[in-house]
Design an enzyme around this catalytic site. Structure first.
Site, PDB file in Angstrom:
ATOM      1  N   LYS A 179       3.224 -16.234  -3.152  1.00  0.00           N
ATOM      2  CA  LYS A 179       2.901 -15.763  -1.793  1.00  0.00           C
ATOM      3  C   LYS A 179       2.114 -16.841  -1.038  1.00  0.00           C
ATOM      4  CE  LYS A 179       3.053 -11.026  -3.408  1.00  0.00           C
ATOM      5  NZ  LYS A 179       2.337  -9.860  -3.948  1.00  0.00           N
TER       6      LYS A 179
ATOM      7  N   GLN B 194      -3.731  -7.635  -5.121  1.00  0.00           N
ATOM      8  CA  GLN B 194      -2.592  -7.618  -6.052  1.00  0.00           C
ATOM      9  C   GLN B 194      -2.775  -6.519  -7.108  1.00  0.00           C
ATOM     10  OE1 GLN B 194       0.219  -9.708  -5.882  1.00  0.00           O
ATOM     11  NE2 GLN B 194       1.040  -8.455  -7.526  1.00  0.00           N
TER      12      GLN B 194
ATOM     13  N   ASP C 169       0.748  -5.028   2.734  1.00  0.00           N
ATOM     14  CA  ASP C 169       1.557  -4.514   1.617  1.00  0.00           C
ATOM     15  C   ASP C 169       2.184  -3.161   1.971  1.00  0.00           C
ATOM     16  OD1 ASP C 169       1.997  -6.089  -0.604  1.00  0.00           O
ATOM     17  OD2 ASP C 169       0.071  -5.641  -1.535  1.00  0.00           O
TER      18      ASP C 169
END
Ligand code: NAP
Length: 292
Positions: A52, A96, A119
């Protein structure tokens, strides 16, 4: 059979985003800033987060990686989330997953400002997604929709089965495909470990999406001629021929299934690159939503 190549499609999206960023830079406007928070040293999570950050660099986004030991307390992590929420330079951030067991993932997800939740895991964004209102869409399902759309795969009126009902992939994807939208308008079956007569249901589907985490689960006898197959699964399996000793395997037995399909995603190089591309789309959108 045609390959649904996520690498090629994601590269195209990255070029489009880079053009937008270059234009902003030429006008001295702000560039998007994405922050990734990583807890612990799980190899898989580190690989995803690094990918990412690398994608941000390629496009010209600013990016920061904040790492914590897996002994970090829930309180300290929540305090960092508040700090990121309040930092005006940061447009979007991700924590994450998975997190260590002593940290409540839902509490952390809910603490993220929905306007910075790139997200798309915050309940407010998930609720808006269900109602087909503008929101951040979860990255993997959104990437799959982009992959279908950009490869001109018709979804309207199709029978679709999504196997796996996780909060980050199967469940939101089943809703997104059923919405009155493009892509969408599928008749969706959401299957899971308690589903009866799974083979029969998969055989009926025009579009099969496997998000289970069981290598080679979908075999040729489960697939009808001409089906479209999206393989989300990425499981590390031992492979002595690889330098690192493992290879990534999908949920579909590719070699036997591919000859029966009209389209199929490879693993790796299918859904993975699209997930990262849609996170980048969300990050640019987050900056615009905040009027920057
Ligand atoms: P998950 O949380 O691991 O859950 C797996 C799902 O599969 C569950 O809903 C489970 O049913 C279902 N399942 C398990 N065995 C089954 C069976 N025999 N028949 C039917 N359904 C079964 O799911 P996830 O987090 O979405 O991950 C799935 C896979 O996708 C993993 O390999 C993961 O690494 C991969 N993934 C890839 C990306 C990417 O960007 N490429 C992103 C996310 C995930 P129950 O609910 O009944 O337990």
């Amino acid at each position: 059979m045609q390959l649904l190549d996520g690498k090629v499609t994601a590269q195209k999206i990255r070029e489009e985003l880079k053009n937008e960023v270059d234009t902003r830079k030429s006008k001295n406007e702000k560039t998007p800033h994405l922050v990734a928070v990583l807890v612990g040293d799980d190899g898989g999570s580190l690989t995803y987060v690094n990918a990412k950050v690398k994608a941000c660099d390629q496009i010209g986004f600013d990016s920061s990686l904040i790492k914590y030991d897996d002994s970090v307390s829930e309180e300290e992590l929540l305090s960092k989330v508040q700090e990121l929420n309040n930092d005006d330079d940061i447009d979007g951030f991700i924590v994450q997953l998975p997190l260590p067991k002593h940290i409540n993932e839902l509490k952390v997800t809910q603490a993220i400002d929905p306007l910075k939740d790139v997200d798309g895991f915050h309940p407010e964004n998930l609720g808006k997604m269900v109602l087909n209102l503008p929101s951040f869409l979860p990255a993997t399902p959104a990437g799959i929709l982009q992959l279908l759309k950009r490869n001109n795969i018709e979804t309207s009126g199709k029978d679709c089965i999504v196997i796996g009902r996780s909060n980050i992939v199967g469940m939101p994807l089943s809703i997104m495909l059923a919405r009155n939208a493009d892509p969408g308008n599928c008749t969706v079956t959401l299957a899971h470990s308690r589903t009866k007569n799974l083979k029969e249901k998969v055989l009926n589907a025009d579009i099969i999406i496997a998000a289970i985490g069981r290598p080679g689960f979908v075999t040729a006898d489960m697939v009808k001629e001409g089906a479209v197959i999206v393989d989300v699964g990425t499981t590390r399996v031992a492979d002595a021929s690889k330098k690192n000793g493992w290879a990534l395997k999908g949920d579909v037995a590719f070699d036997e299934v591919a000859p029966k399909c009209s389209y199929i995603t490879p693993v790796p190089g299918g859904v993975g690159p699209m997930t990262i591309a849609s996170l980048m789309i969300n990050t640019l959108q987050s900056m615009e939503l905040r009027g920057k």
